[in-house]
Enzyme design. Structure first.
Site, PDB file in Angstrom:
ATOM      1  N   GLN B 260       0.563  -1.383  -0.262  1.00  0.00           N
ATOM      2  CA  GLN B 260      -0.024   0.014  -0.184  1.00  0.00           C
ATOM      3  C   GLN B 260       0.657   1.387   0.299  1.00  0.00           C
ATOM      4  O   GLN B 260       0.459   1.996  -0.830  1.00  0.00           O
ATOM      5  CB  GLN B 260      -0.851   0.429   1.330  1.00  0.00           C
ATOM      6  CG  GLN B 260      -2.093   1.417   0.987  1.00  0.00           C
ATOM      7  CD  GLN B 260      -2.853   0.910  -0.219  1.00  0.00           C
ATOM      8  OE1 GLN B 260      -2.692   1.933  -0.846  1.00  0.00           O
ATOM      9  NE2 GLN B 260      -3.535  -0.232  -0.149  1.00  0.00           N
ATOM     10  N   HIS B 263       2.455   2.763  -3.230  1.00  0.00           N
ATOM     11  CA  HIS B 263       1.831   3.888  -4.407  1.00  0.00           C
ATOM     12  C   HIS B 263       1.933   5.110  -4.364  1.00  0.00           C
ATOM     13  O   HIS B 263       1.946   5.636  -5.139  1.00  0.00           O
ATOM     14  CB  HIS B 263      -0.116   3.191  -3.471  1.00  0.00           C
ATOM     15  CG  HIS B 263      -0.687   2.254  -4.813  1.00  0.00           C
ATOM     16  ND1 HIS B 263      -0.806   2.427  -5.829  1.00  0.00           N
ATOM     17  CD2 HIS B 263      -1.047   1.822  -4.182  1.00  0.00           C
ATOM     18  CE1 HIS B 263      -1.062   1.176  -6.334  1.00  0.00           C
ATOM     19  NE2 HIS B 263      -1.739   0.598  -4.978  1.00  0.00           N
ATOM     20  N   GLU B 328     -10.290   1.479   3.522  1.00  0.00           N
ATOM     21  CA  GLU B 328     -10.575   0.946   1.672  1.00  0.00           C
ATOM     22  C   GLU B 328     -10.264  -1.232   2.041  1.00  0.00           C
ATOM     23  O   GLU B 328     -11.023  -1.795   1.377  1.00  0.00           O
ATOM     24  CB  GLU B 328      -9.487   1.062   0.729  1.00  0.00           C
ATOM     25  CG  GLU B 328      -9.604   1.332  -0.156  1.00  0.00           C
ATOM     26  CD  GLU B 328      -8.353   1.555  -1.192  1.00  0.00           C
ATOM     27  OE1 GLU B 328      -7.405   2.749  -0.417  1.00  0.00           O
ATOM     28  OE2 GLU B 328      -8.503   2.090  -2.493  1.00  0.00           O
ATOM     29  N   HIS B 329      -8.736  -1.327   1.990  1.00  0.00           N
ATOM     30  CA  HIS B 329      -8.424  -2.787   2.288  1.00  0.00           C
ATOM     31  C   HIS B 329      -8.433  -3.782   3.722  1.00  0.00           C
ATOM     32  O   HIS B 329      -7.518  -2.627   4.301  1.00  0.00           O
ATOM     33  CB  HIS B 329      -7.018  -2.901   1.486  1.00  0.00           C
ATOM     34  CG  HIS B 329      -7.390  -2.352   0.402  1.00  0.00           C
ATOM     35  ND1 HIS B 329      -6.590  -0.905  -0.032  1.00  0.00           N
ATOM     36  CD2 HIS B 329      -7.625  -2.533  -1.030  1.00  0.00           C
ATOM     37  CE1 HIS B 329      -6.642  -0.604  -1.392  1.00  0.00           C
ATOM     38  NE2 HIS B 329      -7.474  -1.667  -1.676  1.00  0.00           N
ATOM     39  N   ASP B 362      -6.440  -6.464  -6.320  1.00  0.00           N
ATOM     40  CA  ASP B 362      -5.933  -5.560  -6.847  1.00  0.00           C
ATOM     41  C   ASP B 362      -5.848  -5.612  -8.404  1.00  0.00           C
ATOM     42  O   ASP B 362      -6.088  -4.891  -8.986  1.00  0.00           O
ATOM     43  CB  ASP B 362      -4.095  -4.475  -6.232  1.00  0.00           C
ATOM     44  CG  ASP B 362      -4.153  -4.184  -5.788  1.00  0.00           C
ATOM     45  OD1 ASP B 362      -5.843  -3.707  -5.198  1.00  0.00           O
ATOM     46  OD2 ASP B 362      -3.209  -3.837  -5.009  1.00  0.00           O
ATOM     47  N   HIS B 421     -52.510  17.310  -6.302  1.00  0.00           N
ATOM     48  CA  HIS B 421     -52.562  16.415  -6.197  1.00  0.00           C
ATOM     49  C   HIS B 421     -53.165  15.642  -5.861  1.00  0.00           C
ATOM     50  O   HIS B 421     -53.955  14.106  -5.921  1.00  0.00           O
ATOM     51  CB  HIS B 421     -51.419  16.042  -4.741  1.00  0.00           C
ATOM     52  CG  HIS B 421     -49.796  15.999  -5.494  1.00  0.00           C
ATOM     53  ND1 HIS B 421     -49.237  17.757  -6.240  1.00  0.00           N
ATOM     54  CD2 HIS B 421     -48.912  15.399  -4.978  1.00  0.00           C
ATOM     55  CE1 HIS B 421     -48.408  17.667  -6.071  1.00  0.00           C
ATOM     56  NE2 HIS B 421     -47.998  16.112  -5.668  1.00  0.00           N
TER      57      HIS B 421
END
Lengths: 433, 433
Positions: B260, B263, B328-329, B362, B421
């Site tokens: 991670q 990145h 996220e992960h 991934d 209505h």
């Protein structure tokens, strides 16, 4: 005779005329962005103190962290104070909305494939949701039900409502709706400052994971800006209806047409038919209704500015017109509605047959009345259970599975220049323990 | 030894320290909003001419409406030109992503209730989707697959890709991925100007209903601004991983941690364990990996600024930490992962057991790698089939059904002051034909 635009699919430049008709600029509050950004930052920093300053300034009452709270007991008092017919109607609507949204439940799933990977999807509810309810003149208890009930069905643990009370006035039917639909806590604040309180939390108001519900342009601008800190529902634009008719009662169709128009001068009502005579009959009926309807002034402005009666040659053309408009509400007031239905690609809610005016769906049918407006039905959906849940992917692998697919993953990682990614796979692949 | 923050759930102020750790400011392009607004307006007005002006200015090549097009034939050439291992890996990934997303199909449904209302939900695909693919250095073919394949499975008729080619350079593997995943048309443009072209259309590029795919802050700001004109996916923030471990191989855990971190300097990696000794072992293994990894500089900056090793007392505490982070992960590198799994409420993707590094997900496992970042897993989901479809409610009523529930709807309409209505219902209720 009211002055409503008539279009004919055979006339030159029809496509351009239709496009021009659909170009309603929605006021999304671009002009108040900076003002709203200031309010958000201030409430984030100063909490209740800022919230109450703005409430005093905009809603005209001096509040404190304690006096803004609307308890469940206060909601129950309201429930007890309204009429039997009020209670019965709200209860029936709540039950029917619950029944429909329960059908939207999806089960978790997991499967194991031929290489030994076990893959799945889990669905979990949001923890806490904030419901914005407009106050003052336009107080809509039905909006409370449509936003709160799906959240309850989804399993949201806490639903918090904010509702401005300008001059201290509060709508009892809104509180009764909050009571019956399961709102746990309410706060008598509104505007961008209430959105800020829900997004960031204050000493009194808990921060929520998502904010739903309609509001004015200050509220819309605030929701756009806090998106990311928490979730938001769609930004509602001006509302619209398309009625496709091949006969039926012109007075009914005219009333349906006007039921959208009475909301707002920016609302849009469009009738599509293969029958020129029907278009004329409906135009007369619209004028007749306008003579007696209390909201005639708004409705007339809407139909004369944004309304249209469109003549088409056949149902294929009608479907093309509908798909171009991607209407929030679509009525198929037809003898054989299922002929055209498969051709409809974009619409928020579809009312089928002569006995389903949109108003039935607005209040009590069961499906949500929060629908994608202003052509956004091309890519978005009615509010639903799914708006109060989120998914997680689940991934399990055996050693054999990694051996089967790991090399390809490691190859792609190297090709993207991400060697640590590749390393995580290579370490497992070379392990022979 | 690399300098990674260590936290202990028993220490004073642990909750505050954890909160501080999670406060990463995401650069969402607030500083380029006005610049981007100008580009959007210009492309909306001048089409290709503006698009090519900006492409020349920012990407350094003089293009025309014709020369920007990347045909299916060009994509196929790229597919033929890459290596066998490239093709096999891309094909395996495509097949596996397709198989997973096919499981997300939902059927339409309709039911008739006790009063005679027939209610349902229809699901239809979006017509046309635009896929933004970053170009230049950070070219990720896996991102093409993860965005295009679900759209194809959803039934989207046309998928259009934009990819900037600074200095005329184009990544063959990206084109090969576009070919195998079913992208129909490509255009060699990027930045805010490409987002504008997708949202509004130009003489060459067709307007799309939704724009998906990652980009830099100009792209993110442009997507935010065109939202409403078309749909957008989430705005991706810096990525993160949480590993929960109770043993296993420290070198594996350290590699996962770094996968991670490599990145982006803003990425975040967090390890949670009940075993202080394991935390120390992993810290050593991280340092050892950093000595050999090509992207060590980025990874070290990420780990030393945003990384953490957290000691907890038990798995309940571990679940609390995970739910606060809403990662996220999430890797559950545990002997008995299913003990803690039911306690996890918020995570984008959950990797279970010792043999599933995040990198497997991934690239090739099948579930989507486009996941909610920066705590948004509290309220949002992985990219999926559902992002390329929308729902419509379907409502049918018999005369008897309107008689059963119409009066309550009319009552609520009157109570909201919407008489047109109410009229639509009253006309049907009094009809005895």
């Amino acid at each position: 005779m009211s002055n409503i635009l008539r279009l004919d699919s055979q006339q030159e430049g029809f496509a351009e005329k239709l496009d021009a008709l659909l170009c309603r600029e929605a006021d999304t509050g671009a002009d108040v962005q900076d003002l709203v950004a200031g309010i958000l930052a201030d409430v984030k920093k100063r909490g209740n103190a800022a919230l109450c300053d703005y409430t005093e300034r905009f809603d005209g009452w001096a509040c404190t962290g304690e006096t803004i709270e609307i308890s469940r007991e206060r909601m129950q008092e309201a429930w007890n104070s309204v009429s039997d017919m009020d209670r019965e109607s709200l209860q029936m609507a709540t039950d029917r909305i619950r029944a429909y949204h329960e059908r939207q439940h999806q089960d978790d799933w997991e499967y194991t494939d031929e290489v030994g990977m076990t893959l799945g999807q889990r669905i979990t509810p949001l923890d806490r949701v904030g419901l914005y309810v407009p106050g003052g003149k336009a107080a809509y208890p039905s909006s409370v039900l449509m936003n709160a009930v799906p959240a309850v069905v989804a399993g949201v643990k806490e639903i918090v409502m904010v509702v401005p009370t300008p001059g201290g006035e509060i709508n009892e039917l809104v509180l009764a709706a909050a009571y019956v639909s399961g709102v746990q806590r309410g706060f008598a604040v509104g505007g961008a400052q209430a959105v800020a309180a829900l997004a960031y939390g204050t000493e009194t108001i808990p921060a929520v994971d998502k904010i739903v519900g309609p509001g004015n342009k200050f509220v819309a601008a605030a929701k756009r800006q806090v998106f990311g800190t928490c979730g938001i529902d769609m930004i509602a634009g001006p509302s619209e209806i398309v009625v496709v008719a091949d006969g039926g009662n012109p007075a009914w169709i005219a009333a349906d047409f006007l039921s959208q128009a009475e909301h707002d001068e920016a609302a849009q009502s469009i009738l599509v038919s293969t029958d020129a005579h029907l278009l004329t009959q409906v135009a007369s009926a619209i004028e007749a209704h306008l003579q007696v309807l209390p909201r005639a002034k708004i409705a007339r402005a809407s139909v004369e500015t944004h309304g249209a009666l469109i003549l088409v040659q056949n149902w294929d053309e009608a479907a093309d017109v509908v798909n171009t408009i991607a209407p929030e509400h679509l009525e198929l007031a037809l003898e054989n509605p299922d002929e055209i239905l498969p051709k409809i690609r974009h619409a928020g809610a579809i009312f089928i047959g002569h006995f389903v005016p949109e108003a039935l769906g607005d209040y009590i049918a069961g499906p949500n009345h929060v629908l994608p407006t202003n052509r956004t039905a091309r890519f978005s959906s009615p509010l639903g259970l799914y708006d109060f849940q989120k998914r997680s992917s689940v991934i399990r692998a055996t050693r054999a599975a990694v051996e089967a697919i790991g090399p390809a993953a490691a190859h792609l990682a190297h090709r993207e220049g991400l060697q640590a990614h590749a390393l995580t796979l290579e370490l497992r692949l070379k392990d022979k323990s």
